[in-house]
Design a protein around this motif. Structure first.
Motif, PDB file in Angstrom:
ATOM      1  N   ILE A   1       0.879  -1.173   0.000  1.00 39.49           N
ATOM      2  CA  ILE A   1       0.000   0.000   0.000  1.00 39.49           C
ATOM      3  C   ILE A   1       0.911   1.215   0.000  1.00 39.49           C
ATOM      4  O   ILE A   1       1.713   1.386   0.923  1.00 39.49           O
ATOM      5  CB  ILE A   1      -0.931   0.013   1.222  1.00 39.49           C
TER       6      ILE A   1
ATOM      7  N   LYS B   1      -8.515  -5.018   1.755  1.00 38.12           N
ATOM      8  CA  LYS B   1      -9.376  -4.066   2.437  1.00 38.12           C
ATOM      9  C   LYS B   1      -9.138  -2.653   1.897  1.00 38.12           C
ATOM     10  O   LYS B   1     -10.072  -1.888   1.685  1.00 38.12           O
ATOM     11  CB  LYS B   1      -9.106  -4.121   3.942  1.00 38.12           C
ATOM     12  N   ALA B   2      -7.851  -2.358   1.629  1.00 42.75           N
ATOM     13  CA  ALA B   2      -7.531  -1.036   1.085  1.00 42.75           C
ATOM     14  C   ALA B   2      -8.174  -0.829  -0.283  1.00 42.75           C
ATOM     15  O   ALA B   2      -8.669   0.261  -0.596  1.00 42.75           O
ATOM     16  CB  ALA B   2      -6.008  -0.879   0.984  1.00 42.75           C
TER      17      ALA B   2
ATOM     18  N   ASP C   1     -11.752  -0.183   0.283  1.00 42.63           N
ATOM     19  CA  ASP C   1     -11.954   1.180   0.776  1.00 42.63           C
ATOM     20  C   ASP C   1     -11.904   2.195  -0.360  1.00 42.63           C
ATOM     21  O   ASP C   1     -12.686   3.140  -0.396  1.00 42.63           O
ATOM     22  CB  ASP C   1     -10.892   1.520   1.835  1.00 42.63           C
ATOM     23  N   CYS C   2     -10.951   2.007  -1.288  1.00 39.15           N
ATOM     24  CA  CYS C   2     -10.849   2.897  -2.450  1.00 39.15           C
ATOM     25  C   CYS C   2     -12.168   2.935  -3.213  1.00 39.15           C
ATOM     26  O   CYS C   2     -12.647   3.987  -3.621  1.00 39.15           O
ATOM     27  CB  CYS C   2      -9.765   2.423  -3.399  1.00 39.15           C
TER      28      CYS C   2
ATOM     29  N   ASP D   1      -1.585   3.185  -5.472  1.00 43.39           N
ATOM     30  CA  ASP D   1      -1.923   3.255  -4.046  1.00 43.39           C
ATOM     31  C   ASP D   1      -1.934   1.868  -3.445  1.00 43.39           C
ATOM     32  O   ASP D   1      -1.387   1.638  -2.369  1.00 43.39           O
ATOM     33  CB  ASP D   1      -3.270   3.935  -3.864  1.00 43.39           C
ATOM     34  N   VAL D   2      -2.595   0.958  -4.124  1.00 51.63           N
ATOM     35  CA  VAL D   2      -2.570  -0.442  -3.690  1.00 51.63           C
ATOM     36  C   VAL D   2      -2.041  -1.266  -4.860  1.00 51.63           C
ATOM     37  O   VAL D   2      -2.561  -1.181  -5.973  1.00 51.63           O
ATOM     38  CB  VAL D   2      -3.970  -0.945  -3.284  1.00 51.63           C
TER      39      VAL D   2
ATOM     40  N   LYS E   1      -6.567   7.642  -7.198  1.00 51.78           N
ATOM     41  CA  LYS E   1      -6.220   6.426  -6.469  1.00 51.78           C
ATOM     42  C   LYS E   1      -6.069   5.285  -7.480  1.00 51.78           C
ATOM     43  O   LYS E   1      -6.985   5.024  -8.255  1.00 51.78           O
ATOM     44  CB  LYS E   1      -7.313   6.081  -5.450  1.00 51.78           C
TER      45      LYS E   1
END
Lengths: 572, 224
Positions: free
Chosen positions: A302, A314-315, A318-319, A447-448, A430
């Protein structure tokens, strides 16, 4: 139907097949070196000799003469015949080494002649273990050498061209390589030079053996005379496992075997599929395997920081959770499988985004009329059939630069390297990135970042430029346990080399990555989106029944050689 | 070949040789082209004409460096590699520059027993070069040849892929070399065997006047 009798067994045939081909197809194992089904038969190795006879015909009645048992009398030819250069004809009677001492003796003596000047140093030869000369000598050859003189020494370790190395004294002058350049690739770069014991294949002066299909001569060479400059002496054949899969370098999806040692791809060789690549494989398909071995990611990150898989998923969730559907752009991938792209399109629909687009990767001039294509991706047809549009690069770029996007979701591609936009352009967006190699230039902007399984680590379907849907099989395992992958490896690799339950299991060089059909459903479940599949087999089963463009493309139907899908928009 | 049994090493050809014949000389005249095309038309495929075309090129350029083989291949429309394979197969095509007269001394079985090596070594000593080499004046190249099909008149030699000289002895070699130095190449000679003496006046060929009668072959001094 016309038939012939081989060793008292009757074989039926159509047309006028060559006798050797007919025998091989019906399971009669005749030894041979120079014969290749795609090429002419010069009958110069003399290894496929058989006794051939036809019924004796009475000239007055025109009927076969019968013996006292009422059986037709068979008139055998006075000498042994090369079965490769002889057409099968109705009523022919053939005796092979299984029923004829003469043939057995001929094969044995012929091998003795072939081995007179052939070095008997199999333990140091690169071909040992998959060498027709070695195998047939064990099966049919003499027990030892009676040749007491010095063998003829010919030039060794000669670079015929940039990719093929010649060992002159191992050559038995079958001329398969010469005929390949004369009849198949038509580059006419090889010839047999000199005469008698001095002869061996060579390029004429001032010519290099450099053509896009040159490495095929290595596969068809029945001895260790021609070897690959790239992979010679890197692994013995019994140290490797081979997996029948398809090449992903271009859009043709030529069928190939991936050879794996210590969980690294060592070599790629062709696999016969008469619908796609016949017996051949382009050099580019063989040499681009380093992307599977080198610069592989260590794990999910991340913003550049290492995290565990759960945190990464999870990230991503969330995005997507915070973003409006029209400000999210999904990019499918022509490198990824149909299954992964299909799951991505389901995810896109579920979060309210438009249908994913995909980036085209074409290089004009790379293709030819044979096995190479301008399209450098293996699955753009699959993306098209899923309804993905090629991304309008300038429109997408201005959308990114004008801040019209919140989230860019990239499946197994590299928008920066492909020139869609710069890493700076993505600063305000993102970026979720599934990627194969740490050399991916979009990675700094991601970002991820989720390491994705490459074509040799996943299970899936690719559709080639002709609409031929074919299966990818896992050649090696990934770090961590995935029961679906393990099961598929067990099915695809005869040695069961990759399953953790096997004593040969090797944990070196395993990559911490996940196939798209694992990671995308995990992300979906974090978003409370229903996406339950037992594995890619079920995904494809659903897709083949739901989408006409994939009708019939179930794993069972695709099997080893794939299925030809109907044209887009035409229902079968 | 005799040496080859003792030292069986096959050499690599020079894969990037310098061009010997300059480009401006590397052309066929229109008559030669026409001749080659006539030969091409005699065969079902063009590669049938490769041997005669190579022969013509050898007569024109005196030997066949790669650029000449390439020229021949282009002229008859076959791949260069194929023409090169043919040119290297036959020893009568000279791949390198030879002397004006190439003496192919036969040392195969019959000639060997009748003194083929005696003759070869005599010529080597007389000319001061070994087999495979050319004299400094560029007149003679000595080669050891396999059977040339004249066992009945052994020992024998062939002059530059042309006439045979039969029933060799040292006097005959002396006379031959003197004649060649003066530019006199002996004419074709036919040898009659005893059983043919009655036929056609002792000569089975009608196109020659030169006839040499059968003699009892000598016995080698060195091979026994």
């Amino acid at each position: 139907m016309p038939n012939i009798t081989v060793d008292n067994e009757t074989l039926e045939f159509d047309g006028r097949p060559r006798l050797l081909q007919l025998c091989l197809e019906t399971g009669v194992d005749l030894p041979h070196f120079c014969y290749h089904p795609a090429m002419s038969a010069p009958a110069n190795c003399r290894q496929c000799l058989v006794e051939v006879g036809t019924p004796q015909i009475n000239r007055e009645t025109g009927k076969p003469n019968l013996d006292e048992n009422g059986q037709p009398i068979i008139q055998f030819m006075p000498k042994l015949q090369t079965s490769c250069s002889m057409d099968a004809s109705d009523g022919m009677v053939v005796r092979t080494h299984k029923s004829s001492e003469l043939v057995k003796r001929a094969q044995k003596d012929n091998l003795e002649f072939l081995l007179i000047n052939h070095p008997l140093d199999c333990p140091i030869c690169d071909q040992a273990g998959h060498c027709p000369l070695q195998n047939q000598t064990y099966k049919h050859g003499p027990e030892g050498s009676r040749f007491e003189f010095r063998k003829v020494s010919k030039p060794k370790q000669i670079d015929l061209g940039p990719r093929v190395v010649l060992d002159g004294e191992r050559c038995i002058n079958c001329t398969r390589c010469i005929r390949f350049t004369d009849e198949i690739s038509e580059s006419h770069q090889l010839t047999i030079i000199e005469r008698g014991v001095r002869n061996y294949p060579m390029t004429p002066p001032g010519v290099e053996f450099d053509e896009p299909y040159s490495m095929n001569v290595i596969d068809i060479c029945p001895v260790g005379a021609l070897t690959s400059k790239d992979s010679r002496f890197r692994a013995r054949t019994w140290e490797m496992s081979k997996t029948a899969s398809i090449s992903t370098v271009n859009a043709r999806g030529s069928n190939c075997y991936y050879w794996v040692k210590d969980n690294k791809i060592v070599e790629i060789t062709p696999r016969t599929n008469m619908d796609v690549n016949e017996y051949w494989l382009a050099d580019e398909d063989r040499l681009d395997y380093r992307i599977f071995n080198d610069n592989r990611p260590l794990g999910p990150t991340i913003s550049g920081a290492d995290v565990n898989w759960d945190a990464a998923y999870k990230a991503v969730a969330d995005c997507l959770k915070g973003a409006k559907g029209d400000r999210v752009q999904f990019l499918g991938s022509a490198f990824a499988t149909v299954e992964d792209n299909y799951l991505l399109s389901k995810l896109a629909t579920a979060v309210g985004a438009s249908t994913p687009m995909y980036l085209t990767h074409t290089e004009a001039g790379r293709g030819d009329t044979w096995l190479r294509t301008d399209d450098r991706t293996p699955n753009s047809q699959g993306c098209e059939r899923l309804g993905f549009q090629p991304a309008n690069r300038s429109a997408l770029r201005s959308l990114i630069q004008s801040g019209g996007l919140d989230v860019l979701y990239v499946l197994e591609d590299d928008p920066v390297a492909s020139g869609l936009c710069s890493a700076e352009d993505l600063a305000g967006v993102k970026v979720v990135l599934h990627y194969y190699n740490s050399t991916n230039q979009t990675l700094p902007a991601a970002d991820v970042a989720i390491p994705a399984a490459t074509a040799v680590e996943t299970v899936g379907t690719l559709v080639n430029d002709q609409g031929h849907a074919q299966r990818l099989r896992p050649a090696k395992s990934i770090a961590g346990v995935n029961r679906t992958l393990s099961m598929e490896i067990g099915k695809c690799r005869a040695d069961r080399h990759g399953t953790p339950f096997d004593k040969w299991y090797d944990e070196s060089n395993l990559i911490n990555c996940q196939p798209g059909w694992v990671s995308i459903p995990r992300i979906a479940s974090d978003l409370n989106i229903e996406m339950n599949y037992k594995g890619p087999r079920n995904i494809m089963a659903e897709l083949s029944s739901a989408n006409d463009a994939f009708a019939g493309a179930t794993y069972e139907a695709m099997g080893e050689f794939g299925v030809r899908l109907s044209e887009i928009g035409v229902t079968a | 070949m005799g040496d080859f049994i003792k030292h069986p090493f096959v050499d690599m050809p020079d894969r990037n040789p310098e061009q010997v014949i300059p480009n401006d000389q590397l052309v066929f005249t229109s008559e030669e082209k026409k001749q080659i095309q006539t030969w091409v038309s005699h065969y079902p495929t063009a590669d049938g004409a490769v041997m005669r075309a190579l022969w013509l090129a050898q007569e024109k350029f005196s030997f066949l460096p790669p650029e000449v083989i390439k020229l021949v291949a282009a002229e008859i429309g076959i791949p260069y590699a194929n023409a090169y394979g043919v040119a290297t197969f036959y020893t009568q095509y000279f791949k390198e520059k030879k002397g004006k007269h190439v003496l192919d001394v036969c040392t195969c079985f019959s000639c060997q027993l009748c003194g083929g090596y005696d003759m070869l070594h005599y010529i080597e000593n007389k000319l001061g070069v070994h087999k495979g080499e050319t004299t400094k004046d560029g007149l003679f190249t000595i080669q050891e040849a396999e059977c040339l099909g004249a066992c009945g008149s052994a020992p024998m030699l062939q002059i530059t892929n042309g006439p045979f000289v039969h029933n060799l002895n040292k006097d005959k070699v002396d006379a031959l070399l003197d004649a060649l130095r003066e530019g006199k190449v002996p004419a074709f000679t036919s040898v009659t065997l005893p059983q043919d003496e009655d036929e056609m006046g002792g000569n089975r060929r009608t196109d020659v006047s030169s006839v040499e009668s059968y003699i009892v072959p000598p016995i080698s001094e060195t091979v026994s």
